[in-house]
Scaffold this active site. Structure first.
Site, mmCIF file in Angstrom:
data_model
loop_
_atom_site.group_PDB
_atom_site.id
_atom_site.type_symbol
_atom_site.label_atom_id
_atom_site.label_comp_id
_atom_site.label_asym_id
_atom_site.label_seq_id
_atom_site.Cartn_x
_atom_site.Cartn_y
_atom_site.Cartn_z
ATOM 1 N N GLU A 1 -48.434 5.656 32.305
ATOM 2 C CA GLU A 1 -47.536 4.503 32.408
ATOM 3 C C GLU A 1 -47.740 3.496 31.272
ATOM 4 O OE1 GLU A 1 -46.442 4.297 37.089
ATOM 5 O OE2 GLU A 1 -48.440 3.586 36.570
ATOM 6 N N GLU B 1 -47.462 12.673 39.884
ATOM 7 C CA GLU B 1 -47.683 11.912 41.111
ATOM 8 C C GLU B 1 -46.493 12.171 42.027
ATOM 9 O OE1 GLU B 1 -48.397 7.752 40.375
ATOM 10 O OE2 GLU B 1 -49.739 8.178 38.677
#
Length: 1023
Positions: A460, A529
């Protein structure tokens, strides 16, 4: 001040040297806001190894090495709220206290733990950090006698950066919290007692690259040790053990740096190769009939590297990772990643994971059929990988990189600029050197680990030229593993073609299917994820699994995440820890309980979600065959025969217990299937009948021999629904304008015409209700109930009842009460309009039928059912349904249809933030008893129930489990419909098929008060 992206001008920042005595230790602390200065006085990066003295067993644990001195333990410690206020001679340590190393100082009473997910803990002003940056100064003594060996001081982890001094002299500086910093301190030592001092800053310019979703803690949090090594020594080595195209033979290569060495390769205790490796050259040898490494078969050889002064041992696995035609393969076979994300997070030790804790985590993963772990979002301690090699886990090894907070800093208050601002640092030249440094450290340290099958650039941080160059660097350092990265949001048109796979988070099932249809995309796809396991969840694991298995380009996924993050706030009277989350420490800003998002509690007690993972990730699956007695066993194992690993027994059951049982022998080749026969399954059955295949460990290993690995249950027979006629004396009725009383078979019902529900139910003169029953449309929101505010706005939890009509009549020897009512609150129209019928028969049972028309004001209702408040003496629960764990329409893979009993106190799942829990899906019947009287619920089509000592209002109101107060009742919720739990806290919305089926619903259930010695009717409903 310089503009964003300009070269740093040291004169513009807080000049520590200008406020310090010239030449003092403090005056050297000038590098933590200089992104061009990352390491001073450190040794060059290299692969991890521990040297031993010649003649020692170099494969022993590192503490056995004569060349290894562990410095963990008590150190002197001084904490300063601000680097500015620190004394010039910070090494003096007057007024110090003792602290443990490794640890995090916030857990020792200095500063506050802060949990933040996305946002930076400091103002976004890179490369600068607050002038009042807290500092922890550590000091310990070290005894030294010159012996011709160099002393290498190693810090395996310090957050966020470290200034090192020996005997008051500056040795060096280093950052990158989760990587080893090594300093040759020999020239700073004197014979006798020396003092090592390390000043650790809470923030530095590296903080902008370490914005991971976790508690923000500081200090020396991994092992500290000294290595004694010769001046001329092995400085680095690379082992490449790769099978050839046949996967029967292999090539063994060793490349050394620093000096020459003898190389030996052992298979167990058998020497299978020896040779001499020259400095800077590659020694190559071909081997025949090798055994390959995989997560299923983690076979390891042992490599020894010996010079005239020391010996190094390394475990070596032969395996090949490849991507062919968009398909991820290991050793030539397509594999699925059935994994989990893991942080270093422990409530008692913070970031510090000792060997026992790491091993416990990994064994727990293996015992729940997990085959992969992502080191989110930084490299783990070096020993972690050796354990993964040994136990058999695929590792996605991730660099210490996350700059998620850029997205918040970039946006305006209304978020009109979108999500691409996450890439602010990804394209900024100021941070290029630092990002490349982190990638180089990652690959160089872990390159010899067979368990590492991907390199991950970070998490991220958006995408830009810095990340593209990082991918290129990784490929130049290692061409044998794919490069993974998920966050391709960007502010420019930097191409992402250097990435070897497409990785996403929390992508919905329809969007994954759309990915597969893209004509210009041929790379494999992975969910790094998915199935956010926050609180009571996740609820969509099986759906994702089925999609993963449908297409070879889908690599699989890794559940977020392994363990809840918590700090210990204190202890309850019975000694249990009070776990706290964001906001419990008085942080400036926090993200609440978003850190409670895992498959295990902080102390590693499994959530029911981990049981769900274990079953969904099971190595074999059973389906019905063509013949009545035939079944198909399919293996998802890629490298071994399932029959060599598993024993199988079976049991045929109905509501009442086991009808038949037995065992069977089977063999299933890798990725194959086999047909087995159970003749008893073709028998004559009279009620709903099931067969359950139970697979247990054949051998002793991470599972104990005979321990259940997985199961499959198949329904063999569905009985015809029998409606039994009721005979006997008709009920007696009396009524007034306010109530109706009905008695039958020593059962009494009092119906309140103002609320349209029973306010009294009794049997043989004993009250069963402690307060009136209720219609129930609310549940204590689970963390995935993102629509919870809508429920409260519509006041599902505290509605007003309006009754339009009630009536009493006799019908077929039954008393029939009918009612029309609505439920609502101020402002809005009623959220539910109900037509209810209560049919009381001569046995004293009541059949409840209710039609509901729900408002379209909200999209998802949590439930539709009834709630009963019984005296707290009603503690004994017995049911035939999905157990033994809590179960929901989208979360019951770990459960099976069977007969279960429990005390009500054990039916509560104690989530740290209280929420809906303990429901049981698909039940045919359930009873609750105080030992004298039983209240029985039945429904042929199935219903959900919940039995609890707590009300849903109490669960919804409290922030922590230790705050809960029992209601004084045994609360029974009997639900016609209960919505699934999903994973929407960070993922797609609850799937339509797991919601209540529309806004016009009909629910029914039968309630029967009986004496406790009356046996249940297993197969009948009544009129």
């Amino acid at each position: 001040m310089p503009e964003w992206g300009d070269i740093i001008i040291t004169e513009e920042i807080m000049d520590i040297s200008a406020i310090s005595k010239n030449g003092s230790p403090k005056s050297m602390m000038i590098y933590h806001e200089e992104p061009s200065v990352l390491h001073i006085g450190t040794l060059a990066e290299h692969c991890y190894f521990i040297p031993f003295a010649n003649g020692q067993d170099a494969s022993a644990c590192r503490e056995e090495s004569d060349r290894f001195e562990l410095l963990n333990g008590e150190w002197d410690f001084c904490y300063y709220e601000s680097i500015v206020d620190m004394p010039d001679d910070l090494t003096d340590m007057s007024g110090s206290v003792k602290t443990l190393v490794p640890s995090n100082w916030q857990l020792n009473g200095f500063g506050k733990p802060q949990y933040t997910n996305v946002c930076y803990p400091i103002p976004f002003d890179p490369p600068y950090v607050p002038d009042d940056t807290p500092v922890g100064v550590y000091r310990r003594s070290y005894s030294y006698t010159s012996d011709g060996m160099r002393r290498i001081l190693c810090f395996e982890g310090a957050d966020s950066c470290i200034y090192l001094y020996v005997n008051g002299k500056f040795v060096g500086y280093s950052q990158v919290s989760h990587h080893t910093s090594e300093f040759d301190i020999t020239d700073f030592l004197k014979t006798g007692t020396n003092h090592i001092t390390a000043a650790v800053l809470q923030w530095c310019d590296g903080t902008y690259l370490e914005d991971q979703d976790k508690f923000r803690l500081s200090g020396i949090f991994r092992d500290v040790y000294v290595l004694s090594r010769p001046k001329k020594r092995i400085t680095d080595f690379r082992i490449n053990a790769c099978p050839d195209e046949s996967f029967n033979n292999g090539i063994f290569e060793v490349t050394l740096s620093g000096t020459d060495a003898d190389i030996r390769l052992f298979d167990g205790d058998k020497l299978i190769f020896s040779g001499k490796a020259r400095d800077g050259e590659t020694l190559c040898h071909k081997l025949e009939n090798i055994r390959l490494w995989s997560a299923e078969c983690p076979y390891l050889y042992r490599t020894e590297i010996e010079t005239d002064k020391e010996i190094i041992s390394e475990k070596t696995g032969f395996r090949k990772v490849s991507i062919e035609n968009g398909i991820l393969k290991l050793n030539g076979r397509h594999i699925k990643i059935l994994g989990v994300n893991r942080h270093d997070s422990y409530p008692d030790t913070g970031y510090y994971a000792d060997r026992e804790k790491m091993r416990y985590d990994l064994i727990m993963m293996k015992r729940h059929n997990i085959n992969a772990v992502r080191t989110s979002h930084y490299p783990n301690a070096p020993e972690f990988y050796a354990m993964c090699d040994e136990l058999g886990l695929y590792v996605i090894d991730e660099a210490d990189l996350e700059s998620h907070g850029c997205v918040e800093a970039y946006n305006d208050m209304k978020w009109t600029k979108g999500y691409n601002g996450i890439a602010l640092i990804a394209g900024d030249p100021m941070f290029r050197k630092a990002i490349l440094d982190r990638e180089r450290l990652l690959v160089t340290r872990d390159i010899n680990r067979p368990c590492v099958i991907f390199w991950s650039l970070g998490n991220e941080s958006g995408y830009g030229e810095n990340l593209r160059e990082a991918a290129k660097l990784v490929k130049s350092l290692d061409s044998t593993r794919p490069v993974h990265y998920e966050s391709t949001h960007k502010l420019d048109d930097t191409p992402d073609d250097v990435l070897d796979m497409v990785s996403e988070m929390y992508t919905s099932l329809p969007d994954i299917r759309r990915f597969l249809d893209k004509k210009n995309e041929h790379r494999p796809f992975i969910l790094c994820e998915y199935c956010h396991a926050m609180g009571n969840g996740p609820g969509d694991l099986e759906d994702y699994y089925e999609l993963f298995m449908s297409n070879e380009r889908l690599c699989g996924g890794l559940v977020w995440e392994w363990a809840d993050h918590a700090v210990i706030l204190g202890h309850t009277e019975d000694g249990k820890p009070k776990f706290g989350y964001g906001g419990d420490s008085g942080e400036r800003h926090n993200d609440g309980n978003f850190c409670m998002d895992a498959l295990c509690y902080p102390d590693r007690t499994p959530h029911t979600g981990l049981m769900e993972v274990k079953q969904v990730y099971r190595p074999v699956r059973v389906t019905k065959g063509d013949a009545a007695d035939s079944f198909l066993i399919k293996s998802i194992l890629r490298f071994k025969d399932a029959g060599d690993e598993l024993d199988c027994r079976w049991e045929i059951t109905h509501d009442g217990g086991i009808l038949a049982d037995g065992s069977l022998n089977f063999s299933v080749p890798p990725e194959g299937c086999t047909i087995v026969a159970v003749p008893e399954a073709a028998g004559h059955f009279t009620d709903d009948t099931y067969i359950r295949f139970i697979f247990t460990a054949k051998n002793e290993g991470v599972f104990k021999k005979g321990e259940v690995v997985c199961f499959d249950q198949i329904k063999l027979y569905t009985a015809e629904h029998v409606i039994a006629a009721i005979t006997g004396e008709p009920p007696k009725c009396e009524e007034t304008p306010l109530w109706i009383r009905v008695t039958a078979n020593n059962c009494e019902y009092v119906f309140n015409r103002r609320t349209a529900v029973f306010e009294k139910i009794s049997k043989d003169g004993r009250d069963i209700l402690a307060r009136p029953m209720e219609y129930n449309f609310f549940r204590a929101p689970v963390d995935n109930d993102t629509m919870r505010d809508d429920w409260r706005k519509l006041h599902l939890d505290d509605h007003i009842v309006k009754v339009y009509d009630t009536s009493l009549e006799e019908d077929s020897c039954c008393a029939v009460i009918r009612a029309k009512l609505s439920l609502g609150w101020s402002i809005n129209k009623p959220f539910a309009r109900l037509e209810a019928e209560y049919r009381i028969d001569p046995s004293g049972g009541v059949d409840i039928l209710c039609k509901a028309e729900l408002s379209d004001k909200i999209e998802v209702y949590p439930r539709f059912g009834l709630r009963f408040f019984l005296p707290e003496s009603f503690t004994d629960i017995e049911y035939f349904g999905y157990g033994k764990y809590e179960s929901y329409c989208d979360k019951h893979q770990a459960c099976y249809m069977g007969n279960f009993t429990s005390d009500i106190s054990y039916m509560h799942e104690d989530y740290i933030r209280p929420q809906e829990n303990g429901s049981h899906f698909g039940c045919k019947r359930m009873s609750v008893s105080d030992g004298t009287t039983v209240l029985r619920f039945t429904k042929h089509e199935g219903f959900s129930f919940n039995a609890s000592c707590y009300t849903q209002e109490e669960l919804a109101a409290k922030r922590h489990n230790f705050e809960l107060e029992k209601s004084g009742y045994s609360v029974i919720c009997a639900d016609f419909f209960m919505a699934g739990v999903g994973s929407a806290a960070c993922g797609p919305a609850l799937a339509e098929k797991y919601r209540l089926p529309g806004n016009n619903l009909t629910g029914s259930i039968r309630i029967q008060p009986v004496a406790s010695d009356v046996s249940p009717s297993h197969t009948e409903d009544h009129l």
